[in-house]
Design an enzyme around this catalytic site. Structure first.
Site, PDB file in Angstrom:
ATOM      1  CG  ASP A 105      -1.991  -1.013   1.206  1.00 21.60           C
ATOM      2  OD1 ASP A 105      -2.326  -1.482   0.105  1.00 21.60           O
ATOM      3  OD2 ASP A 105      -2.511  -1.367   2.275  1.00 21.60           O
ATOM      4  CG  ASP A 126     -11.425  -1.454  -0.762  1.00 22.61           C
ATOM      5  OD1 ASP A 126     -10.698  -2.468  -0.783  1.00 22.61           O
ATOM      6  OD2 ASP A 126     -11.053  -0.347  -1.200  1.00 22.61           O
TER       7      ASP A 126
END
Length: 253
Positions: free
Chosen positions: A11, A130
């Protein structure tokens, strides 16, 4: 049975690898190029690079960082974050990505999945979802812009639709479990895995090696993504593969 893949995830925020809890409280975890080199040496099956603020900041993904990461990475590399057009996807593939991950843009414009799959092949197109469990406990809502904005979409229904449009893989993150180390959301993962015909990468919640085994077995996932347990040295890729292999899970040596 196909080998189960172990996939570390980078990330990236402002050019640095970070890791948070439930998409918040970001900790620095190093340089993406150095991390890619280390995971390549450790024998990771693939690597996922997500520019986690590109969509919310409404900017392009960092091309130079991706290119430098790809140079050090001899395993398949998936890149996502801020990809909005077929041209954006082509730029990332030319920079060295093997696959691209679409999330916010695919929800805004589902036709992008179909157009990209037709142009580059379904094997190139990963749709990232998500998802956060709803108060009823029985369903999961899809969020966009790095987990900031709720949509009206149900995670399982959206996964099914994405595959119909041409997604070759689903990257499924439990926002409730992300960074907690409490284990993957097995119900969510199983629900999506059983609903689609393509591989599902389980993400969000790895804290122990048993968690990896559980989501592959009980969650019916094809691959496991983990960040914190690898970035901060809790376990190595080799330890994860050995643990799974001892339990009869087919892994790549």
């Amino acid at each position: 049975m196909l080998s189960r893949r172990i996939i570390p995830c980078l990330d990236v925020n402002a050019g640095r690898v970070v890791k948070g809890v439930r998409f918040q409280q970001l900790r620095d975890a190093g340089d993406p190029v150095a991390c890619a080199r280390a995971y390549d040496a450790q024998g990771a099956d693939e690597l996922i690079f997500l520019d986690i603020t590109a969509s919310s900041d409404e900017r392009k993904i960092m091309h130079d960082v991706v290119a430098a990461t790809a140079e050090q990475c001899f395993m398949p590399l998936t890149v996502g974050g801020g990809l909005r057009t077929v041209a954006d996807i082509e730029t990332m593939l030319k920079a060295g990505a093997d696959k691209v991950s679409l999330n916010t843009a695919a929800i805004k414009n589902p036709q992008l999945i179909a157009d990209a799959a037709e142009r580059f092949g379904v094997q190139c197109i990963v749709v990232a979802i998500d998802a956060k469990r709803e108060p009823d406990g029985q369903s999961w809502r899809v969020y966009t812009h790095g987990g900031r904005n709720p949509t009206e979409l149900d995670a399982i229904a959206w996964a099914r639709r994405a595959v119909e449009l041409g997604a070759g893989e689903i990257l499924l993150t439990s926002m409730d479990r992300d960074g907690t180390g409490d284990g993957y959301d097995l119900e969510l993962t199983r629900g999506v895995s059983d609903a689609v015909s393509v591989p599902v990468i389980a993400s969000g919640g790895a804290g122990t090696l048993q968690h990896l085994a559980d989501v592959l077995d009980q969650g019916h996932a094809s691959a496991v993504l983990a960040a914190s347990i690898f970035h901060f040295g809790t376990y190595t890729i080799a330890q994860a593969k050995a643990f799974l292999g001892q339990r009869g899970v087919p892994v790549r040596s």
